[in-house]
Design a protein around this motif. Sequence first.
Motif: not given
Ligand SMILES: Cc1ncc(COP(=O)(O)O)c(C=O)c1O
Length: 478
Positions: A171-173, A176, A197, A240, A242, A247, A275, A277, A309, A312, A316, A319
């Motif tokens: 996942g993107a989390q 990060i 975010y 960081y 977007m 978001n 980011d 995503t 990722s 979205k 989700d 992962r």
């Molecule tokens: C801006 C942003 N980055 C990253 C994520 C996390 O993404 P992932 O579910 O791929 O870990 C989210 C999830 O809400 C998000 O809103």
Amino acid sequence: MSDALLGTRALRSLLGDWKGGGGPLYQALFDRIRLLVLDGRIPANTRLPAERELANALDVSRTLVSSAYRELREGGYTISIRGSGSVTRVPGRASLAVDSGGGFLDFTKAVMPASPGIALATQQSMDDFGRYLQGPGYNFEGIPELRDAVAARYAARGLATTRDQVLVTTGAQSAIALLSRVLLGRGDRALVELPSYPHAYEALALAGARLVPVNVTAGEGWDTSALEQLMRRTNPAVGYLMPDFHNPTGESMSVELRERTIDQAVRAGTTLLVDETSGELDIDRTEDFLPFAAYATPGDEHSVVTIGSVGKTIWDGLRVGWIRAEPGLIRTLAAARPASDLGTPVLEQLIVTRMLADMPEILGVRREQLRTGRDRVLQLVSERFPSWNAPRVAGGLASWVGLGSPVSSQLALAARAEGLLITAGPRFGLDGALERFLRIPLGYPTAQLEQGMDALDRAWQTIMRNPDSGAQAYGDVA
Ligand SMILES: Cc1ncc(COP(=O)(O)O)c(C=O)c1O
């Protein structure tokens, strides 16, 4: 686990204008601290200030704070530890961020239901999976097919990319978090957007960064002069950002601002963590953009690292995310990764490899779902909440609604009593501000959006009926 201490000043700033809401003041204090615990602004295992100190700081009686603390204890939001005072816990029954069960409708996540193609792609991936079962399952960089598929997708969108520029993450989390850990040292500055975010703020702060915020406003976009000044004056190690469907505001950067931001980052020695995503969730944006990294001039590519990722777009629950960067950084990240995880599950990577080939069709479906959601939310807001300002976003998963008065936390609590979990505006900020905003997700099916807006309507009536509510105290609700 050791307990973090929350200072009196920090709690006072998180509490903001907590006295609105009517009823006894101890109840208002309990309610506000409860919300802060539930939405994660006060993490679990945090030691709250001593009663006397908090009473002094808030200019209220010690008895009032004692009563609020007693309610917190009885509700399971804190436990008393001898010598440590009140330490926060996430109560099992009322968990907000973790669990949408218990009859609640959960608007705390701006997501969409799973893409229908997942079941078929999973079946088809079983054949490919067999091959992998012969070898070790670890792959710190990601399986080669997926790295190629991610690279091909960037190339199709106008940004030439090779396999060695891609690292698959969980996942993107996790992207990060890994980037924060590798690129930041304790005390380094990280430029962030405000609002943003929240779990990105957390990952950057956990890596030791001091966050330097730049405002993004719905309808106006980035505070460009602040962005430039902060970049020049604070030389952040990372920024960081977007730039597409930010978001929670839904804003997108112009081409000129993209180019200027990269230029400033190069001068300041800042690595931009971009980011994307939600970057492809276009509904009806009038301008087409390339992926942000394509705006870097030759030689400056190292200043832009992209986070992607399928969370979205496809689902989700898979992962699967990734980092796109220069091959040298990808190797460094892969070498640093095992300290936090040993790779992304193979089957999910195979599923995503197949599905990335269908991205144009998948995005076409998402576009229509989001258009329907956005239009319905706008219509319901204008019918039921004439004093609110819901910007008409051109893409992304949320509308950052202006409430006209600083009552977002109160509204989130009242909504909870009506069966709706929704995140109050300050959760997207840093210091208890943003009480005038509420993030409303757009990607849910229409029936759920309507149910959620009904609950918000009832919650709004409750707080508006209350003569002591912050909204009326500020007198700026039409
Ligand atoms: C801006 C942003 N980055 C990253 C994520 C996390 O993404 P992932 O579910 O791929 O870990 C989210 C999830 O809400 C998000 O809103």
